[in-house]
Design a protein around this motif. Structure first.
Motif, mmCIF file in Angstrom:
data_model
loop_
_atom_site.group_PDB
_atom_site.id
_atom_site.type_symbol
_atom_site.label_atom_id
_atom_site.label_comp_id
_atom_site.label_asym_id
_atom_site.label_seq_id
_atom_site.Cartn_x
_atom_site.Cartn_y
_atom_site.Cartn_z
ATOM 1 N N HIS A 187 0.787 -0.876 -0.149
ATOM 2 C CA HIS A 187 -0.059 -0.003 -0.057
ATOM 3 C C HIS A 187 0.834 1.217 -0.058
ATOM 4 N N GLU A 189 1.196 3.918 1.556
ATOM 5 C CA GLU A 189 1.019 4.691 2.794
ATOM 6 C C GLU A 189 1.912 4.177 3.665
ATOM 7 N N TYR A 218 -2.173 0.537 7.692
ATOM 8 C CA TYR A 218 -1.641 1.803 7.151
ATOM 9 C C TYR A 218 -2.655 2.924 7.874
ATOM 10 N N ALA A 221 -5.881 1.913 5.642
ATOM 11 C CA ALA A 221 -5.962 0.552 5.292
ATOM 12 C C ALA A 221 -5.535 -0.335 6.209
ATOM 13 N N VAL A 223 -4.070 -4.642 5.967
ATOM 14 C CA VAL A 223 -3.556 -5.900 5.126
ATOM 15 C C VAL A 223 -3.611 -6.933 5.881
ATOM 16 N N LYS A 262 -6.660 -6.865 1.628
ATOM 17 C CA LYS A 262 -6.590 -5.642 1.866
ATOM 18 C C LYS A 262 -7.861 -4.871 1.969
ATOM 19 N N GLY A 264 -10.027 -1.385 2.842
ATOM 20 C CA GLY A 264 -9.741 -0.020 2.995
ATOM 21 C C GLY A 264 -10.648 0.609 4.029
ATOM 22 N N ILE A 375 0.100 -1.992 -7.443
ATOM 23 C CA ILE A 375 -0.533 -1.990 -6.052
ATOM 24 C C ILE A 375 -1.942 -2.322 -6.357
ATOM 25 N N ALA A 378 -7.603 -1.338 -2.625
ATOM 26 C CA ALA A 378 -8.118 -1.803 -1.241
ATOM 27 C C ALA A 378 -9.760 -2.151 -1.390
#
Length: 1433
Positions: A187, A189, A218, A221, A223, A262, A264, A375, A378
């Motif tokens: 991600h 971030e 993150y 997000a 993961v 993942k 968001g 990438i 999400a």
């Protein structure tokens, strides 16, 4: 037990870490004492002040904070809090990170702390800067241990992975040594937090099994990487790095793709921390409510609530967010991303890591090919609900181990406890700014329940560290009080890992401790401490009896530990504490602790026990529960044991009043045991004989035995308690503890019976104590047997006491086990007989057996009188019929007692022999300091039919007695085995003569006595064969002790029975001789000469001198075997097979046993095995005899350039070392001419070496030991005899070999004659000369010897008349004399008279027409001329 803060581990040098992470801090390193300021002292809990069962319990913080650092210069102290710290849950690795730097430390053994409780410390494993992009810093670190797949690791991790999250969004994973394994960008971030969930077994059936995952937070997000996928990828990368390191290759790698999800996170302004609560399934009502609120009126509801993964976040807007990720929805898995792996392993240690996946070392390399990784987007995940709290931001969140509670810290200094399932805040603490949180889960250790440990209760404790206040608190979740508080430093870090070891499952997790600690406190001085919280602190009931009693138990233990002497005040304190306890189980533990205190007296223990008994008895019957009743029975049982101990100790400490008896010892024994005077005198005689021998060998030094303490006495017994409504007086069964060692049981038996059976106390008083005790008669008699049979140091004076105690115990036992039918066996008596038969202390067993036999007879007669009280009257006797008077009822028990007593009498005589010793200066007493052979009735009965002769043979072997030493009046000149010496068994006339005998004569007398007791087992052939075998076995254990093998053959040749002798010979050859002989032959064949000591030791196992004697013994053994075969042929018929013939009786011997030893069972005896052997092949044995003689000759004369096997053809070589009873193809006399020539040459060399061992006649005549000089026997004279024996023996053996080989025997005889004349032994040569057949060749050979002697006299001596004599000789004679090789003579200086006789033999052997006859006559005339010039020569 209270809450404790204990040291878990330490750092070797924490300043190294500080200097690496903060190189620009130039301040002085603070002192460790000032920097630590840590007090692990627990706050006073005020248990003793006031229990206040109706008041709220309060915990006061300790005011002792003088050592806490409160200085203003905090920059040097807060360095630890400025770091990112991760401690592995297995306590094997710790990582410190600051900006882009990381320092990893691992546990290493410190030799300076060897033997201490903590001999390992954390030392730096690697440190480096991990930034690979400009401005990249470390945001989070995790040490993740991975489980091993090997069973031998015993629960330890295979290795620990270091996972690092960066501000650029990268996740990189390193090995323990800093090698980069995996670099991934999931991600775009910065990475906020790393959390991990590992496997934990479900506590109950139906509980969802939590899957392993690595969760990365993150900013917006989350993961989740699957644990199994992560392990596989890391393992593949690690293996590839290892292969690249080994090969140095530049090989590309495509590890398996990572499976991840993942999400968001939406609906929250800012997220600071998160936790994954695992799978949750809501109930039906919550499902309907949620669907209605989110979907409206027309929403569809599923029949079963879906499972969802719950994520809990802390941040702002809202304060706390709840996110549910429904299981089963499509999630992004590495697809195209897996194909984008472009980097390869540059080296095993140094490579670049770029893109989303790379491998290499910890150093930075420039990336040549940069690309933008793809990438995955999400999946949006909306917040289910949240807890709003304006202007307040959640900083961190910690989840409890049971996933039920979550604790949050915020920017306002609060700690909020949230119920995860209900989604509400249940508790709040204020005033904890910058707090750090941790959780501890404790299981209840309920040893009384005995159930499954996984089903025990679990308590959750919340740990709060307030750095600004310098305090560490432990609270019970969720509504419980504070249970402990500790003053700590203000600059610590609290570590509470939420994960354990990754890679376990329901099978591999059994017996594995995934976490070493739950919560740890790292101090800036380099000390790591952990919290230990007992379960009982979680009990919420303020009036908990268990917590109160546990506190009283701890106080009792500390009181007993602080004191070292008993006193009245201590007794009062103990009583008060125990009587104040309300739970019977804990009160029993307290009582057991009191009874285990060594310094407490017996009186104090009895007072405490009786106080507890009285307290329970004073209660109402309805208020006494089952535990209290069991505790009452326990106290009663212990009180009974204490009473028994005190009474026995009182008797032992009292002075014994011995009454002098006017009766003799024989009369006393006859009266007590019911024996006649002759029987009692026989008993005294046997006991006295053994005692006189035993006392002479018994060590004089005696150590005083330690007294058995009261605590050891009580711990020797176990109480099996029970509660019975019908019988309230009995409290259970008291028996000997099964875990008692043999030494403890023996010490207990000594305590009971030593003083009484040593005539120091009365047996009547002891009998009263035993009757009043709570012990069963079976247990008491077991102790009595153990004490009495533990030593041979027993005498007849103790028999009255022993008889009285046994009679008392017999009266206490159950009559059904004692009195049985005459055809049955009493279990009571059988138990005692078994103990006597198994005891190796024969004297004690014999005295016990005759005592028990007399007691059994007495009980049997009393039983008969009880059945028929008028049986002894004359009227009844007159009415008996004649038929009934002829029969007598025999009891099986009585017959067993009589048999056992007779067997013990025989073994007592054996044991007497085994205790006899020869003096230290005896010529044959090497190794006689061994322990005597220990035998028992059971050992002989189970040892086989030859066990008696075997143990006697073992004794004879240990004493190194020769066959002549076994018999009195053995003929001194009997050296061969053709005639067995007559053994005359004579009894000593009186005791005075016995005491005047020498040690060897006493052994002979005892052996004669044993032959009378064992006429079959110790028959001459049986004993001699066993002695032979034992000596051979002794030599086999120590091959260099060749004397044992010689002694074995001395015994063997004396065996008269040919069948037995041949069988023993064959068994010795197969078992002991053949392998070593084979090794010796191969060695000599390899080196071609007599081998040196080193080779002999390596290949054969003995030195060279011992191997020479060994070869002689092999010859003797094979000769003995052949003699036995010849005996068959001489005494057997021609039509009878060899193995059926015998030397005298023409039958195989029969081995009988004595009548009382007919029940012997076990392996076959040596004699039985020997006579069962197949008859040997005489010709094959003779063939091996030839080889042994040749080997012996090479070793004796140290001959060189001789290949042993070269003297035999292929048939002969192939038949060597076959079984002697087999019939292989043997060689005949028609062998190759080269082999025959080699044989003749070798035999001639043997004759030459043998003859050269003789000394010249001049030396013999001049020897001072010669009879002509009046000398006596001397070692030199014996040496001369051995030389003559060698010179005479070997020519005879050579002639035998020559006959068997088919060689010209007359040639060897002539060679022998020539060798004897060559060394000047003319007299011996004339004896052999008479056996020569070919006189003509003999005359020619002797003519040369005479010529060499004359030439030596003429040309070497150089007398004045030599020229005149030579000038008067004929030219032919003078030329012939000059041509003679005078160096061939070993002794040329011989008297002329001997040469005249030699020439006379030459003239007689050569006829007148012979070509050398005239030369012989000329030599005779020349010698006569020489004698005229020098008549005295």
């Amino acid at each position: 037990m209270s809450c404790q803060l204990t040291v878990l581990s330490r750092f070797h040098d924490i300043s190294t870490v500080k200097k690496f992470l903060f190189p620009f801090w130039r301040g002085n390193t603070p002192d460790k004492e000032t920097e630590s300021a840590t007090f692990s002292k627990e706050e006073p809990d005020n248990w003793d002040v006031d229990w206040g069962w109706n008041e709220e319990e309060t915990v006061v913080e300790s005011e002792d904070s003088a050592g806490v650092v409160n200085s203003g210069n905090n920059g040097q102290h807060r360095w630890l809090q400025e770091c990112i710290v991760s401690l592995s849950p297995t306590n094997d690795m710790v990582a410190f990170a600051q900006e882009d730097k990381i320092c990893v430390l691992t546990q290493k053994w410190n030799p300076s702390h060897k033997g201490e409780d903590m001999d390992t410390q954390y030392s730096v494993a690697w440190q480096s800067s991990l930034s690979q992009e400009e401005g990249e810093i470390i945001n989070c670190v995790m040490c993740l241990p991975l489980a091993s797949q090997k069973r031998s690791t015993q629960g330890a991790p295979d290795w620990t992975c270091v996972i690092v999250g960066f501000s650029t969004g990268y996740i990189r994973m390193y090995t323990e040594t800093g090698v980069l394994l995996l670099s991934q960008l999931l991600h775009m971030e910065p990475v906020q937090k790393l959390k991990c969930r590992t496997y934990e077994s479900p506590r109950y059936l139906g509980m969802a099994e939590q899957h392993e995952e690595l969760v990365i937070l993150y900013r917006k997000a989350v993961v989740s990487i699957d644990g199994f996928s992560l392990i596989q990828s890391l393992r593949a990368c690690r293996n590839q790095v290892a292969r690249a390191t080994a090969s140095g290759s530049d090989t590309g790698l495509q590890p398996p793709p990572l499976a991840y999800k993942k999400w968001g996170l939406q609906g929250q302004d800012r997220i600071n921390d998160h936790v994954s609560c695992g799978l949750h399934s809501t109930n039906a009502f919550d499902q309907l409510q949620m669907v209605s609120m989110t979907g409206g009126y027309n929403a569809q509801v599923k029949s079963s609530p879906p499972a969802a993964t719950l994520y809990l976040t802390a941040g702002m807007g809202p304060y706390t967010g709840f996110y549910c990720a429904i299981e089963g929805s499509t999630q992004p898995i590495l697809s195209e991303v897996a194909l984008a792996m472009a980097n390869k392993i540059k080296t095993a240690l140094i490579s670049a890591a770029s893109g989303w996946l790379g491998f290499g070392g910890r150093q930075r390399d420039e990336v040549k090919d940069k690309f933008t990784p793809k990438i995955e987007p999400a999946t949006p995940l909306s917040s289910r609900f949240g807890l709003p709290d304006q202007r307040r931001s959640g900083d961190s969140i910690a989840l409890s181990p049971n996933n039920k509670y979550a604790a949050l810290t915020d920017s306002y200094g609060r700690v909020v406890l949230i119920d995860v399932e209900r989604g509400i805040a249940v508790r709040m603490w204020k005033g904890y700014r910058d707090a750090q949180l941790g959780w501890i889960q404790v299981r209840e250790d309920d040893t009384q329940s005995g159930g499954n440990k996984d089903h025990s209760r679990v308590a959750q404790f919340l740990v709060i560290y307030a750095p600004r206040r310098g305090i560490l608190e432990v609270w019970t979740a969720a509504t419980g009080p504070r249970v402990a508080a500790f003053n700590t430093s203000k600059w610590c870090q609290l570590i509470s890992p939420s994960h354990g070891m990754m890679g376990l499952n329901i099978v591999t997790s059994r017996g594995v401790k995934t976490k070493v600690f739950s919560c740890a406190l790292i101090e800036p001085n380099g000390t790591i401490k952990t919290l230990e919280v007992p379960f009982h602190l979680a009990l919420s009931d303020k009036s908990s009896k268990r917590a109160r009693d546990l506190h009283l138990l701890r106080k009792l233990k500390s009181t007993l530990k602080e004191n070292s002497e008993a006193s009245g005040a201590l007794e009062t304190t103990i009583k008060d504490l125990i009587l104040d306890m309300r739970i019977a189980n804990i009160a029993q533990q307290a009582m057991e602790r009191v009874l285990s205190t060594k310094y407490l007296s017996c009186g104090i223990m009895k007072n405490v026990l009786r106080a507890c008994i009285q307290q329970i008895n004073n209660r109402a019957e309805a208020s006494v529960d089952i535990d209290s009743k069991l505790f009452l029975r326990f106290c009663q049982a212990q009180d009974s044991l204490l009473h028994t101990y005190c009474m026995i100790e009182k008797q032992s400490s009292g002075s014994s009043q011995s009454t002098e008896s006017v009766e003799s010892e024989a009369q006393m024994i006859a009266k007590v045991l019911g024996l006649t005077m002759s029987e009692s005198e026989a008993v005294l005689s046997q006991v006295g004989t053994f005692t006189s021998v035993y006392e002479a060998q018994k060590p004089r030094v005696k150590f005083e035995e330690d007294k058995l303490g009261i605590t050891s006495f009580l711990h020797s017994f176990s109480c099996h308690l029970h509660v019975s409504d019908t019988d309230t007086n009995r409290y259970g069964v008291i028996s000997l503890h099964k875990g008692n060692s043999d030494d403890r049981n023996l010490a207990l038996a000594n305590f009971f019976f030593h003083n009484c059976l040593s005539n120091c106390s009365s047996s009547g008083d002891l009998s009263i104590v035993l009757q009043d005790s709570s012990l069963s008669p079976e247990q008491i008699v077991t102790l009595l047997l153990l004490y009495w049979l533990s030593s041979n140091n027993r005498n007849c004076s103790s028999l009255p006491h022993l008889h009285h105690i046994l009679k008392t115990l017999t009266g206490m036992t159950d009559k059904s086990a004692l009195i049985v039918d005459h055809s049955e066996i009493s279990p009571w008596w059988q138990h005692i007989r078994d103990a006597c038969s198994q005891s190796e202390n024969i004297l004690a067993a014999y005295l016990l057996a005759i005592t028990c036999r007399s007691l059994a007879i007495e009980i049997h007669s009393n039983q008969t009188k009880a059945k028929d009280p008028d049986a002894d009257t004359s009227s009844v006797e007159s009415d008996k019929s004649d038929l009934s008077s002829e029969w007598e009822t025999l009891a099986v028990d009585m017959e067993n007692w009589n048999l056992l007593v007779k067997q013990l009498e025989d073994i007592l005589a054996l044991s007497t022999l085994f205790h006899l010793r020869l003096p230290a200066n005896h010529s044959t007493t090497a190794g006689t300091a061994e322990e005597p052979i220990r035998v028992s009735v059971a050992k002989l009965l189970e040892g086989g039919r030859g066990s008696i002769s075997e143990v006697v043979a073992q004794y004879i072997t240990r004493m190194h007695l020769s066959p002549q030493s076994l018999y009195k009046n053995y003929p001194a000149d009997s050296t061969d085995g053709e005639s067995q010496p007559e053994v005359e068994v004579e009894k000593a006339e009186d005791d005075k003569n016995k005491h005047s005998l020498s040690p060897l004569e006493r052994i002979q007398v005892q052996l004669d006595s044993l032959r009378e007791r064992f006429p079959h087992s110790l028959e001459n052939d049986v004993l001699l064969s066993n002695c032979c075998w034992e000596c051979a076995a002794l030599w086999n254990r120590d091959p260099e002790n060749i004397h044992s093998l010689q002694l074995s053959l001395e015994f063997l040749v004396l065996v008269q029975n040919a069948v037995l002798r041949q069988g023993v010979c064959y068994m010795m050859w197969q078992m002991f001789i053949m392998k070593r002989m084979l090794a010796a032959v191969h060695l000599m064949e390899k080196v071609g000469k007599a081998p040196k000591e080193r080779l002999c030791k390596k290949e054969v196992g003995m030195i060279d001198t011992a191997m020479t004697v060994f070869a002689q013994c092999v010859c003797d053994l094979l000769q003995t075997t052949m003699d036995a075969c010849e005996t068959f042929k001489l005494h057997g018929r021609h039509d009878t097979p060899d193995h059926l013939a015998n030397c005298e009786m023409n039958e195989v011997p029969v081995f009988n046993l004595e009548p009382i030893w007919q029940h012997i069972h076990g392996p076959a005896s040596l004699g039985e095995l020997a006579v069962d052997q197949k008859p040997v092949n005489y010709h094959l044995t003779r063939h091996h005899y030839h080889l042994a003689v040749i080997v012996h000759a090479i070793l004796v004369f140290n001959m060189k350039s001789v290949k042993v096997l070269s003297l035999f053809d292929s048939k002969g070589k192939n038949s060597f070392f076959k079984d002697l009873h087999s019939h292989p193809l043997l060689p005949n006399q028609n062998v190759d001419t080269g082999i025959s020539l080699s044989r003749r040459t070798f035999l001639c060399r043997v004759i030459s070496h043998a003859v050269q061992t003789l000394e010249s006649p001049d030396k013999e005549a001049s020897s001072p030991d010669s009879p002509t000089h009046g000398g006596s026997l001397h070692p030199l004279s014996s040496h001369s005899k051995r030389q003559k024996n060698t010179a005479f023996k070997w020519p005879v053996m050579v002639l035998e070999l020559a006959k068997d080989f088919g060689l010209d025997v007359d040639h060897l005889k002539r060679h022998n004659v020539c060798e004897l004349y060559s060394i000047g032994q003319d007299k011996l040569a004339e004896e052999v000369l008479l056996t020569v057949n070919d006189h003509e060749i003999m005359g020619s050979q002797l003519l040369l010897i005479a010529g060499q002697r004359i030439a030596h006299y003429l040309f070497k001596c150089d007398t004045p008349d030599t020229v005149k004599i030579v000038s008067s000789m004929s030219t032919t004679l003078s030329t012939w004399l000059k041509q003679q090789d005078r160096e061939q003579l070993h002794k040329p200086d011989v008297a002329l008279g001997d040469t005249v006789l030699l020439l006379g033999h030459v003239a007689n052997y050569l006829h007148e027409g012979h070509s050398e006859y005239n030369l012989a006559i000329s030599l005779i005339e020349l010698v006569q001329t020489l004698t005229t010039f020098k008549p005295d020569v």
